[in-house]
Write an enzyme that holds these catalytic residues in place. Structure first.
Site, PDB file in Angstrom:
ATOM      1  N   ASP A 122       0.822  -1.206   0.000  1.00 29.07           N
ATOM      2  CA  ASP A 122       0.000   0.000   0.000  1.00 29.07           C
ATOM      3  C   ASP A 122       0.858   1.258   0.000  1.00 29.07           C
ATOM      4  O   ASP A 122       1.944   1.302   0.593  1.00 29.07           O
ATOM      5  CB  ASP A 122      -0.885  -0.013   1.252  1.00 29.07           C
ATOM      6  CG  ASP A 122      -1.815   1.180   1.331  1.00 29.07           C
ATOM      7  OD1 ASP A 122      -2.677   1.313   0.456  1.00 29.07           O
ATOM      8  OD2 ASP A 122      -1.659   1.983   2.273  1.00 29.07           O
ATOM      9  N   GLU A 134       0.931  -0.409  -5.134  1.00 35.47           N
ATOM     10  CA  GLU A 134       0.000   0.691  -5.324  1.00 35.47           C
ATOM     11  C   GLU A 134       0.855   1.955  -5.397  1.00 35.47           C
ATOM     12  O   GLU A 134       1.207   2.547  -4.375  1.00 35.47           O
ATOM     13  CB  GLU A 134      -1.007   0.791  -4.183  1.00 35.47           C
ATOM     14  CG  GLU A 134      -2.105   1.804  -4.475  1.00 35.47           C
ATOM     15  CD  GLU A 134      -2.482   2.669  -3.287  1.00 35.47           C
ATOM     16  OE1 GLU A 134      -3.411   3.484  -3.432  1.00 35.47           O
ATOM     17  OE2 GLU A 134      -1.852   2.567  -2.225  1.00 35.47           O
TER      18      GLU A 134
END
Length: 618
Positions: A298, A351
């Site tokens: 993330d 990401e």
């Protein structure tokens, strides 16, 4: 966790930033009729274990070592014991801290760590032996992103959800499930993105073995599992990592590098060796103990840039005067190198929302070493385009064609994730202009376009239901909408495009190679029509034609290289999906005049707000 002695090699590797399985030696480990506790707290003046076994009074001191690891054994303890470390820090304060390496925690709002063994009899040997094929860059990968707490409420947590999730994902044809972080987190509303338990599965849904059962059952049904993981920041809760031994142990000591203003959280010190051992071991832990097939990392952009979300004067350049976080980039390279080196057949997903180069290129070729990168540009441009009234789309044609400039610079995954349906953004259905029929037609077109475009696919739960409104993590999905024919039509469409995507190698085999896509019509902004072929290695192609206007076109000439005959494979306007029924029936001859640099053309009926897939009859 069962006991094994800590060796000089363990200590050296941990202090050098090279330990990839520190969970084997740090934390709480059962040793016969007692438990050995080890915790890294180099600047503490005293550390003792407290727990329910002594009424939380203490009296079980640990001894220090030159490595900064404190160790001690408490007899007559076993699995299920609740404990914390009572640490007197360099700042003179005494604080009870949860174990950073605990493999189980109490259910929030309680915060104690729990001694636990991770023994489990896995039944997924067939999947594990073949998963490299399922995770290959040439394989069909369509990911269903899930927040377990709000997907469907099932008493029984992980185990009850496992049965339902397997049936549903199998029915819709997704190849993988991606779980929003299941690592323990104190604030439920963070969805797991403010983690405190980097080795502990959330107790909200059961014990560690229950999560293992969920992964195991998915594997037994040929469904891969990806875990979201958050090495970018962590919450400031006193019981967790913050100021762990009275110093900035895990977080960077400089507020310009150690505090995240967007999330009011702390940023890891990627230049500290023991922190690297901690984080890399955490990622390896989920791949090792939970048989994860991939890790989605993330907020990579926030790690890579020192000036991320900071104004002038709020950040400090690196040693070369730039804004890149060199330590974070080095950490990510080490993470990916070690993960791929240790676990065969996995994939690492980033990401990453910027133009940072070579995110998904190998480390030995100057890259960060990820296998896949989320294409946030595709997501943003596509949603901006799709939100426009069809009569204005002709003026914004480049929002879809711009991707041609970079489509094969990385190995991309196309995400329609949870971030697009929260904080007042509405659902994907809500983004569609027009009346109710046009909204559902537009949603089917969006999903079809996603599956036709080069790159792997990701869809957040609920999108496939065509539900309205923001995602609400406090309630389960609105499954009742499937009683409406329009919503069921969207659900059936997702299943249909998944089946087509998996069955046609042209739609996935060359996802990351320029040869896999050939544009046919990319400049017809007047009609908002796009046409391209997806190609496989054998030269077989699937022709894709999109009509982004709300008007049907009765005869549209598309240039093709093969005279055919052609047949329609799938059409989002089909009555089966609650479309208007504008289709191309039977075998179609490409006997029209030359067009689009091809010697002949195929005359097609283009349904309104629809996508059509066609193929030469073999």
């Amino acid at each position: 966790m069962t006991f094994r002695p800590i060796t000089d090699e363990d200590r050296w590797a941990f202090n050098n930033g090279d330990h990839t399985a520190a969970y084997d030696v740090l934390g709480a480990h059962i040793d016969g009729d007692g438990v050995v506790f080890r915790v890294w707290a180099p600047d503490a003046s005293a550390v003792e274990v407290v727990g329910d076994f002594d009424g939380w009074t203490g009296g079980n001191p640990l001894g220090p070592s030159d490595s900064g690891i404190w160790e001690g054994r408490v007899p007559l303890l076993g699995s299920g014991v609740r404990y914390k470390y009572r640490i007197t820090g360099a700042d003179g304060r005494t604080v009870d801290k949860a174990d950073p390496y605990a493999v189980r925690s109490e259910e929030p709002p309680l915060t104690a760590s729990i001694v636990w063994e991770l023994a489990y009899e896995w039944q997924d040997s067939n999947w594990m032996a073949s998963r490299a094929e399922h995770n290959s860059l040439e394989a069909p990968i369509s990911i269903y992103e899930v927040h377990l707490g709000s997907w469907r409420y099932e008493p029984g947590g992980y185990r009850a959800l496992a049965q339902q999730l397997v049936q549903y994902v199998t029915k819709l044809g997704f190849t993988h499930v991606e779980l929003l972080p299941v690592m323990e987190h104190p604030f439920y509303g963070s969805w797991g993105y403010q983690s405190t338990g980097y080795f502990a599965a959330s107790a909200r849904y059961g014990c560690p073995q229950d999560l293992m059962f969920l992964v195991d059952l998915l594997h037994q049904n040929d469904i891969g599992v990806i875990f979201d993981w958050v090495p970018s920041h962590f919450p400031r809760d006193e019981f967790a990592l913050s100021m762990f031994d009275g110093t900035h142990l895990y977080e960077h000591p400089d507020v310009a590098r150690g505090y995240h203003p967007d999330w009011d959280s702390l940023i890891f010190n990627y230049g500290r060796n023991e922190v690297k051992s901690f984080l890399i071991s955490s990622a390896h832990f989920w791949l090792d103990k939970y048989h994860a097939d991939g890790i989605r990392v993330d907020a990579v952009a926030s790690m890579l840039y020192l000036d991320y979300s900071r104004s002038d004067g709020e950040w400090k350049p690196n040693v070369f005067g730039g804004n890149e976080n060199l330590e974070a980039a080095a950490f990510l390279r080490q993470l990916n190198t070690t993960a791929y080196g240790r676990f065969a057949g996995i994939q690492m997903f980033a990401e990453e929302s910027t133009a940072f180069p070579n995110v998904s290129k190998p480390v030995d070729h100057g890259g960060l070493g990820f296998g896949e990168k989320w294409d946030m540009g595709w997501m943003n441009d596509t949603l901006e385009y799709i939100k426009r009234d069809p009569i204005y789309r002709s003026h914004h044609h480049s929002e879809l064609t711009f991707r041609n400039n970079y489509a094969f610079s990385e190995n991309f995954t196309l995400p329609l994730s949870h971030d697009e349906v929260v904080h007042g953004k509405g659902s994907l259905l809500d983004k569609m202009p027009g009346d109710l029929w046009q909204k559902f037609a537009g949603l089917r077109l969006l999903f079809g376009y996603q599956y036709a475009t080069s790159g792997k696919k990701l869809l957040f739960m609920g999108g496939e239901l065509g539900a309205a409104g923001d995602w609400n993590h406090e309630t389960e999905l609105d499954w009742g909408v499937l009683q409406n024919s329009e919503n069921q039509g969207v659900n059936d469409w997702v299943a249909a495009v998944n089946k087509l995507y998996r069955g046609e190698t042209a739609l996935h085999e060359l996802d990351h190679m320029v040869e896999g896509t050939t544009w046919v019509v990319g400049d017809d902004n007047a009609n908002s029509v796009y046409a391209f072929t997806r190609n496989n290695r054998e030269g077989t192609s699937v022709l894709v034609v999109c009509n982004f206007t709300s008007q049907a076109i009765e005869s549209y000439e598309v240039g093709v290289a093969d005279r055919g005959p052609w047949t329609e494979l799938l059409n989002s306007d089909d009555l089966a999906f609650c479309g208007s029924g504008v289709v191309n029936s039977g075998e179609l001859a490409a006997d029209g005049p030359p067009a689009h640099s091809h010697p002949q053309s195929l005359s097609l009926r283009l349904p309104p707000l629809a996508i059509t897939f066609l193929k030469v009859v073999q």
